[in-house]
Design an enzyme around this catalytic site. Sequence first.
Site, short mmCIF file in Angstrom:
data_model
loop_
_atom_site.label_atom_id
_atom_site.label_comp_id
_atom_site.label_asym_id
_atom_site.label_seq_id
_atom_site.Cartn_x
_atom_site.Cartn_y
_atom_site.Cartn_z
CG ASP A 160 9.14 8.70 -2.71
OD1 ASP A 160 10.40 9.16 -2.92
OD2 ASP A 160 9.35 7.49 -2.01
CG ASN A 217 10.42 4.29 -0.36
OD1 ASN A 217 9.82 5.05 -1.13
ND2 ASN A 217 10.67 2.81 -0.84
CG ASP A 251 11.77 4.83 -4.16
OD1 ASP A 251 11.36 3.44 -4.40
OD2 ASP A 251 10.81 5.73 -3.93
CG ASP A 278 5.72 4.71 -1.53
OD1 ASP A 278 7.03 5.16 -1.72
OD2 ASP A 278 5.05 5.23 -0.69
CG ASP A 323 -6.81 0.81 -13.85
OD1 ASP A 323 -6.55 2.07 -14.16
OD2 ASP A 323 -7.28 0.29 -14.96
CG ASP A 342 -6.60 -0.18 -19.56
OD1 ASP A 342 -6.60 0.97 -19.37
OD2 ASP A 342 -5.77 -0.91 -20.32
CD GLU A 388 -9.67 3.80 -21.26
OE1 GLU A 388 -9.08 2.88 -21.26
OE2 GLU A 388 -8.96 4.88 -21.57
CG HIS A 405 -4.05 7.62 -16.05
ND1 HIS A 405 -5.35 7.31 -16.06
CD2 HIS A 405 -3.41 6.61 -16.76
CE1 HIS A 405 -5.58 6.37 -16.67
NE2 HIS A 405 -4.65 5.87 -17.34
CG ASP A 406 -4.81 7.56 -20.36
OD1 ASP A 406 -5.53 6.73 -20.36
OD2 ASP A 406 -3.53 7.14 -20.07
O1 TEU Z 1 -5.91 4.19 -22.30
C1 TEU Z 1 -6.57 3.47 -23.45
C2 TEU Z 1 -7.16 4.67 -24.36
O2 TEU Z 1 -8.02 5.21 -24.23
C3 TEU Z 1 -5.76 5.35 -25.13
O3 TEU Z 1 -6.33 5.62 -26.11
C4 TEU Z 1 -5.53 6.20 -24.22
O4 TEU Z 1 -6.05 7.13 -24.52
C5 TEU Z 1 -3.99 6.48 -24.53
O5 TEU Z 1 -3.54 7.67 -23.85
C6 TEU Z 1 -3.73 6.78 -25.97
O6 TEU Z 1 -3.94 7.83 -26.47
C7 TEU Z 1 -5.90 2.71 -21.41
C8 TEU Z 1 -5.05 3.62 -20.19
O7 TEU Z 1 -5.76 4.56 -19.57
C9 TEU Z 1 -3.73 3.93 -20.46
O8 TEU Z 1 -3.22 4.65 -19.62
C10 TEU Z 1 -2.95 2.80 -21.05
O9 TEU Z 1 -1.96 3.41 -21.97
C11 TEU Z 1 -3.69 2.01 -22.25
O10 TEU Z 1 -5.04 1.76 -21.89
C12 TEU Z 1 -3.02 0.50 -22.53
O11 TEU Z 1 -3.45 0.00 -21.06
CA CA Z 2 8.89 5.36 -2.89
#
Ligand code: TEU
Ligand code: CA
Length: 530
Positions: free
Chosen positions: A24, A26, A28, A32, A101, A198, A238, A310-311
């Site tokens: 971050d 700035n 907030d 970013d 992405d 995605d 993905e 991130h998931d």
């Molecule tokens: O994730 C899609 C997907 O694989 C989902 O099953 C995902 O694993 C989610 O965690 C549900 O368990 C993609 C993106 O990586 C995710 O961050 C988004 O939320 C999703 O698509 C919708 O765009």
């Molecule tokens: Ca920021």
Amino acid sequence: MLSKKYSDFLNEIIYQIYPRSFKDSNNDGIGDINGIIEKLDYLKDLGITAVWLCPCYKSPNEDNGYDISDFRDIMDEFGTMDDIKRLISEMHKRNLKLIMDLVPNHTSVEHKWFKESRKSKNNEYSDYYYWYDKPQNNWKACFGGSAWQYDDVRGQYYLHSYAVGQPDLNWENPKVRQEVKAVIDFWVDLGVDGFRIDVIDQISKEMNGRNMLGPHLHEYINEMFGRKNTENLFTVGECFCDNIDEIIRHCKYERNELSTLFQFDHFNCGRRGKFVKKKDSLKKLRDVIVDWQILYQDNDLLHALFTDNHDNGWMLSRMGNDKELRYESATCLAAMFLTLRGVPFIYQGQEFGMVNSKNSRIEEFDDVESINKYNELIKFLPKNIAVKMLNFGSRDNARHAMLWDNSKYAGFSETEPWITMHSRAGEINLENDLKSDKSVFRFYKNLIALRKKSPALTQGKFELISNKNDNFLAFCRKYKNQVLTVVCNFEKESLINTGINGEILLSNMNRTELNGAYKPYEIAVCINNV
Ligand code: TEU
Ligand code: CA
């Protein structure tokens, strides 16, 4: 034989950034674009060659940026188009590639296309989404509930595979396909080097069948990425593919579709679904990864090598020992994946051994998937058990502020971040890691440097040595007259004799001999005496 384009991609080391949580600039409390620019030299120092940047487009953030309201502009909290143009320029100055992405399956309900589509059944946007007088099937949304939402404005139901605010785009409409191609070309013209796509498999679906892998999928992918303007891009989809034939259809070079896929077979190790822990040895993870490594190699395909994103909760917490052997198991996982043949991905924080966090109540969670899951679970489980399940599987685990140092907000910001601070922030952060003589970061940096200077590790053929009964993974990587051997011991001590001798090039516990007694999670890479 790999094509020239694909063999060039074997030289990449790709770092995934979740912009909201990275840096971050700035103060907030929200990460970013300018914060990313501040950290480009850090990424170069680690040895990174490319960045996959999670969505930074305009969004109401029901799904933290995966619900997009304008594909051609930047989310206010992240900055401006001038900032992203500067990011691209600063990255290219450092010979870093940018992989954006792309989210083609759905938009936000706040996108202009949806706002117009819901107004009428016969305007130019009416068929941009899937509208019906009644639900066409019993599909469930990924984040809970029905996938069909009644809209008062239009007086019909629309399909949303994810959050209610994420209506699915109707890819059977050629105008939708034209719009997405124009978005791709917009970013290619700005200098973007590739895309992570995605839920690519869901853009073709059958209302009386599955919400993925529909009859026109490869036609659509080829229509997007089989063009002159896209022929040099690195593209990673993905996917939900579980067989090599489907992966070949997506990624064979001659098909002009994708460069590679994120395939999640190995994410089933250590858990039953996302929120239930299952005890699995690294032997199970090894067997899954090795089977796929051989299938990808035999079919001249690129293997996307990754343990985190991130998931998901952290692989280190699921399959390693994230307490007293955190360094040992983090470096073992690193060696297992970054010495294989393919394209390695590192998720922000993985390079210094990030692990799951521990929240005490639902109010400390942010993720729409986790909150919906909690509200389901407490219908039949005590709240503390539901929170414990979220602590194991919540996507929030991977979305806490990046832990740069020991300051109050970990050097991520000077103000309280948008999401609860990680419960182990004071213990696990880059500053403490670099002070330690057991630094996960320095191991990653040395491993990446070894990979980049060893053709056997980038281009070389994979040849397995260990077998399914062994409590370790051992294999060779061979390229022309260079042969390297990798040994990764798992949870228990092992006596390992590969029958190979050579100079040790890398070890996480200062080994000097390839063969002999191995401590838990001890690894070694040697160059064979030939
Ligand atoms: O994730 C899609 C997907 O694989 C989902 O099953 C995902 O694993 C989610 O965690 C549900 O368990 C993609 C993106 O990586 C995710 O961050 C988004 O939320 C999703 O698509 C919708 O765009
Ligand atoms: Ca920021």
